[in-house]
Design a protein around this motif. Structure first.
Motif, PDB file in Angstrom:
ATOM      1  N   LEU A 119      -9.840 -88.866  67.991  1.00 31.51           N
ATOM      2  CA  LEU A 119     -10.916 -89.646  67.363  1.00 31.51           C
ATOM      3  C   LEU A 119     -11.922 -90.214  68.369  1.00 31.51           C
ATOM      4  CD1 LEU A 119      -8.924 -91.601  64.608  1.00 31.51           C
ATOM      5  CD2 LEU A 119     -10.614 -89.774  64.246  1.00 31.51           C
ATOM      6  N   ARG A 120     -11.643 -90.034  69.679  1.00 26.55           N
ATOM      7  CA  ARG A 120     -12.623 -90.511  70.671  1.00 26.55           C
ATOM      8  C   ARG A 120     -13.938 -89.781  70.455  1.00 26.55           C
ATOM      9  NH1 ARG A 120      -8.877 -90.857  76.041  1.00 26.55           N
ATOM     10  NH2 ARG A 120      -9.798 -88.813  76.442  1.00 26.55           N
ATOM     11  N   GLY A 121     -15.026 -90.536  70.423  1.00 21.52           N
ATOM     12  CA  GLY A 121     -16.335 -89.929  70.199  1.00 21.52           C
ATOM     13  C   GLY A 121     -16.651 -89.677  68.731  1.00 21.52           C
ATOM     14  N   ILE A 122     -15.681 -89.922  67.848  1.00 19.25           N
ATOM     15  CA  ILE A 122     -15.891 -89.721  66.406  1.00 19.25           C
ATOM     16  C   ILE A 122     -15.803 -91.052  65.660  1.00 19.25           C
ATOM     17  CG2 ILE A 122     -14.984 -88.617  64.319  1.00 19.25           C
ATOM     18  CD1 ILE A 122     -13.915 -86.353  66.151  1.00 19.25           C
ATOM     19  N   ALA A 123     -14.679 -91.760  65.829  1.00 18.14           N
ATOM     20  CA  ALA A 123     -14.505 -93.042  65.134  1.00 18.14           C
ATOM     21  C   ALA A 123     -15.437 -94.085  65.741  1.00 18.14           C
ATOM     22  CB  ALA A 123     -13.051 -93.499  65.247  1.00 18.14           C
ATOM     23  N   SER A 124     -15.925 -94.987  64.872  1.00 20.54           N
ATOM     24  CA  SER A 124     -16.786 -96.070  65.357  1.00 20.54           C
ATOM     25  C   SER A 124     -15.975 -97.320  65.677  1.00 20.54           C
ATOM     26  CB  SER A 124     -17.866 -96.376  64.319  1.00 20.54           C
ATOM     27  OG  SER A 124     -17.295 -96.568  63.035  1.00 20.54           O
ATOM     28  N   ALA A 125     -14.805 -97.471  65.053  1.00 18.22           N
ATOM     29  CA  ALA A 125     -13.923 -98.610  65.314  1.00 18.22           C
ATOM     30  C   ALA A 125     -12.517 -98.209  64.896  1.00 18.22           C
ATOM     31  CB  ALA A 125     -14.366 -99.842  64.532  1.00 18.22           C
ATOM     32  N   ALA A 126     -11.518 -98.851  65.488  1.00 18.78           N
ATOM     33  CA  ALA A 126     -10.131 -98.556  65.117  1.00 18.78           C
ATOM     34  C   ALA A 126      -9.242 -99.735  65.454  1.00 18.78           C
ATOM     35  CB  ALA A 126      -9.626 -97.302  65.853  1.00 18.78           C
ATOM     36  N   ALA A 127      -8.135 -99.838  64.693  1.00 18.21           N
ATOM     37  CA  ALA A 127      -7.085-100.819  64.987  1.00 18.21           C
ATOM     38  C   ALA A 127      -5.783-100.199  64.519  1.00 18.21           C
ATOM     39  CB  ALA A 127      -7.338-102.137  64.264  1.00 18.21           C
TER      40      ALA A 127
ATOM     41  N   GLU B  40       0.236 -97.251  61.625  1.00 21.51           N
ATOM     42  CA  GLU B  40      -0.788 -96.232  61.409  1.00 21.51           C
ATOM     43  C   GLU B  40      -2.088 -96.725  62.027  1.00 21.51           C
ATOM     44  OE1 GLU B  40      -0.209 -93.399  60.379  1.00 21.51           O
ATOM     45  OE2 GLU B  40       1.730 -93.564  59.381  1.00 21.51           O
ATOM     46  N   LEU B  41      -3.106 -95.880  62.014  1.00 18.75           N
ATOM     47  CA  LEU B  41      -4.433 -96.305  62.470  1.00 18.75           C
ATOM     48  C   LEU B  41      -5.329 -96.544  61.270  1.00 18.75           C
ATOM     49  CD1 LEU B  41      -5.151 -93.939  65.518  1.00 18.75           C
ATOM     50  CD2 LEU B  41      -3.959 -96.141  65.443  1.00 18.75           C
ATOM     51  N   VAL B  42      -6.026 -97.668  61.246  1.00 18.25           N
ATOM     52  CA  VAL B  42      -7.124 -97.884  60.310  1.00 18.25           C
ATOM     53  C   VAL B  42      -8.389 -97.759  61.144  1.00 18.25           C
ATOM     54  CG1 VAL B  42      -6.884-100.429  60.543  1.00 18.25           C
ATOM     55  CG2 VAL B  42      -8.208 -99.451  58.654  1.00 18.25           C
ATOM     56  N   PHE B  43      -9.333 -96.942  60.679  1.00 16.27           N
ATOM     57  CA  PHE B  43     -10.511 -96.697  61.518  1.00 16.27           C
ATOM     58  C   PHE B  43     -11.727 -96.396  60.665  1.00 16.27           C
ATOM     59  CE2 PHE B  43     -10.496 -92.008  61.205  1.00 16.27           C
ATOM     60  CZ  PHE B  43      -9.184 -91.747  60.835  1.00 16.27           C
ATOM     61  N   THR B  44     -12.865 -96.507  61.284  1.00 13.95           N
ATOM     62  CA  THR B  44     -14.130 -96.247  60.602  1.00 13.95           C
ATOM     63  C   THR B  44     -14.876 -95.135  61.341  1.00 13.95           C
ATOM     64  OG1 THR B  44     -15.324 -97.878  61.918  1.00 13.95           O
ATOM     65  CG2 THR B  44     -14.286 -98.673  59.907  1.00 13.95           C
ATOM     66  N   ALA B  45     -15.722 -94.424  60.600  1.00 10.56           N
ATOM     67  CA  ALA B  45     -16.548 -93.378  61.214  1.00 10.56           C
ATOM     68  C   ALA B  45     -17.795 -93.208  60.353  1.00 10.56           C
ATOM     69  CB  ALA B  45     -15.770 -92.059  61.298  1.00 10.56           C
ATOM     70  N   PRO B  46     -18.909 -92.833  60.947  1.00 13.08           N
ATOM     71  CA  PRO B  46     -20.106 -92.571  60.142  1.00 13.08           C
ATOM     72  C   PRO B  46     -19.795 -91.514  59.083  1.00 13.08           C
ATOM     73  CG  PRO B  46     -20.627 -92.508  62.494  1.00 13.08           C
ATOM     74  CD  PRO B  46     -19.128 -92.587  62.380  1.00 13.08           C
TER      75      PRO B  46
END
Lengths: 325, 325
Positions: A197-205, A267-273
């Protein structure tokens, strides 16, 4: 067996990649040029993070897994870790199981134990983990933007369902309990997905205290709000896919609570455009990890929980807090 | 006050030097080019490493000091640390004192808190500290060579004398007890000396479990032996310099035990070629830290304890071990 023999026997392995491992006052790490070091510490206490009856190999796995999950949330590649351990007494069976489970996961991620501490005291496991990420490439909590899609990896809520069975508040058919228990006792850190997700997701936790609570960290850090589809999140509960699940007749309110604020999911919760939708799906395939879009990021602050039809839910969800729970 | 408010109130300070501090899944550290990262973890348990009655600011100081002492032993410059804390309950007076003592020492060493964990459980403090050292310049335990001189910094034995008073096995005049208690509760990590000894010392370790025990680590790692002047080591006891000490009539065997295997000193034991004698003294002056030569490294394995006249002592000394003590 004394403290130093213990360390040597169960925990001393030759450093392969670090310039200096277990056995000096400090370990030495040598991040590659241009790399930053991602660092996270988690402390596990008996009765709070694990039950005294847990299989020790699974506990060794979980103690490291929850730390690797923090690296995954930053998109960092695992390098090394330290282990500080307080034990009520020298218990070789305990140490043998714990170290076996821990090293199995460590080796799967090529992450080496480089140091730590052992002492006598109420059982307490504190791991600090180190990972490598190119400067500027770490996934942060602060990058979510209005219009981004909201995603979650893997399964949600199963660990909490197992906990409810242990607490005696829920009965589950044996097959479902076995599935749920594995999720609770042997979570899978989503390291490969974090890297993809590096370079794709805008935020993650990472989801450790419950989806909504950990999403809340992203929203506050990013200064945004979100709309979450509770039905999509509840659809992430793994054991609902089992043929026996329909006959178990689990109440919807309970399932929603477990999925949205259950905790212990890792798990990962994340955002992406939204434009990166296909790239997120591809990252999930590359990492062999299911990813699901469960909502969107809004400019309006706050958290709106809706059902699959978009109607607001009036159910209350609280995230996990170690001092108020 | 919940867990996250607690963290924010007492422990969240803006990161000054690290790219990312408290508040994300990981902290990020960016070691300078050519630098290695020295890492050490220490876990402190109530009743074992500190008394429940200790002043909380002193405890905050000590929890970080014992970790900085490990960096000192490697000749590393402190950069940052993580704090994992298990607390039986939210106790704001405790947190206020602990954080005040910890941050005072952290700021004195320009070492910033970048992350960690808090949870409920029996009181347990686990700090992992990070320091920077040029590649290849770290002081290790393995570099001692026959003919090297054996040195120790500062004071030895005072902390153990204070512990014996707390245990009820020793009476000390009030002035002496106050001195000893400060050494036990607020040890001074020898960071400046560790830095000054880079390129001079051939091996070093910090004295946490007792001089002979920690010297033993150097001897084993270096494949050498040593002769230790017990009288020179006993002369490092700080309170013996107090005018009241002569009238206190402390037994010599007790003083030797405290100096040679007392524990909790957080001094540096180190070796250097005899030709570097003047350089070691100069390093001590530069670091404003007393250094004393207390013996020599031998090719013959084992530890020989002698008096000031070189006659062997038949007193038995045991080093501290958290599981057999």
């Amino acid at each position: 067996m004394g403290e130093f023999d213990l360390i040597a026997h169960y925990f001393k392995r030759p450093a392969r990649r670090s310039p200096l491992g277990v056995g000096d006052d400090c370990a030495l790490l040598a991040p590659a040029a241009g790399m930053q070091l991602a660092v996270s510490s988690d402390m596990l206490v008996e009765g709070r993070h694990f039950l005294s009856t847990v299989d020790t190999a699974r506990l060794g796995h979980k103690a490291l897994a929850v730390n690797l999950s923090d690296l995954a949330a930053c998109g960092a590649k695992p390098l090394a870790f330290t282990l500080a351990l307080a034990l009520p007494a020298v218990d070789e069976a305990w140490l043998a199981g714990f170290s076996r489970g821990m090293f199995a996961l460590a080796e799967a991620h090529d992450c080496e134990l480089v140091g730590g501490d052992t002492t006598r005291g109420p059982l307490n496991i504190c791991i600090t983990v180190f990972g490598e990420v190119p400067a500027g490439a770490a996934l942060l909590r602060s990058g979510a933007r209005p219009g981004d899609e909201l995603w979650v990896s893997g399964t949600l809520g199963d660990a909490r369902l197992a906990l409810e069975v242990f607490r005696g508040t829920l009965d589950l058919p044996a097959e479902l309990f076995a599935m749920a228990r594995m999720r609770m006792e042997q979570p899978t850190p989503r390291v490969a997905l974090g890297l993809a997700l590096r370079g794709i997701a805008s935020a993650a936790a990472d989801v450790s205290d419950g989806l909504l609570g950990d999403l809340g960290h992203i929203l506050r850090a990013s200064g945004v709000g979100a709309t979450v589809d509770a039905d999509a999140a509840t659809g992430c509960i793994d054991l609902l896919a089992h043929p026996v699940a329909a006959s178990a007749d689990l109440p919807l309110a309970l399932l929603r609570t477990c999925a949205l604020s259950g905790g212990d999911d890792y798990e990962l919760v994340f955002t992406a455009p939204a434009a990166a939708h296909a790239s997120v799906l591809q990252a999930g395939r590359d990492a062999q990890t299911r990813v699901r879009c469960i909502g969107r990021i809004d400019a309006t602050p706050g958290l709106r929980i809706v059902d699959a039809q978009g109607a607001p839910l009036d159910q209350h969800f609280s995230s996990f807090d170690h001092f108020s729970a």
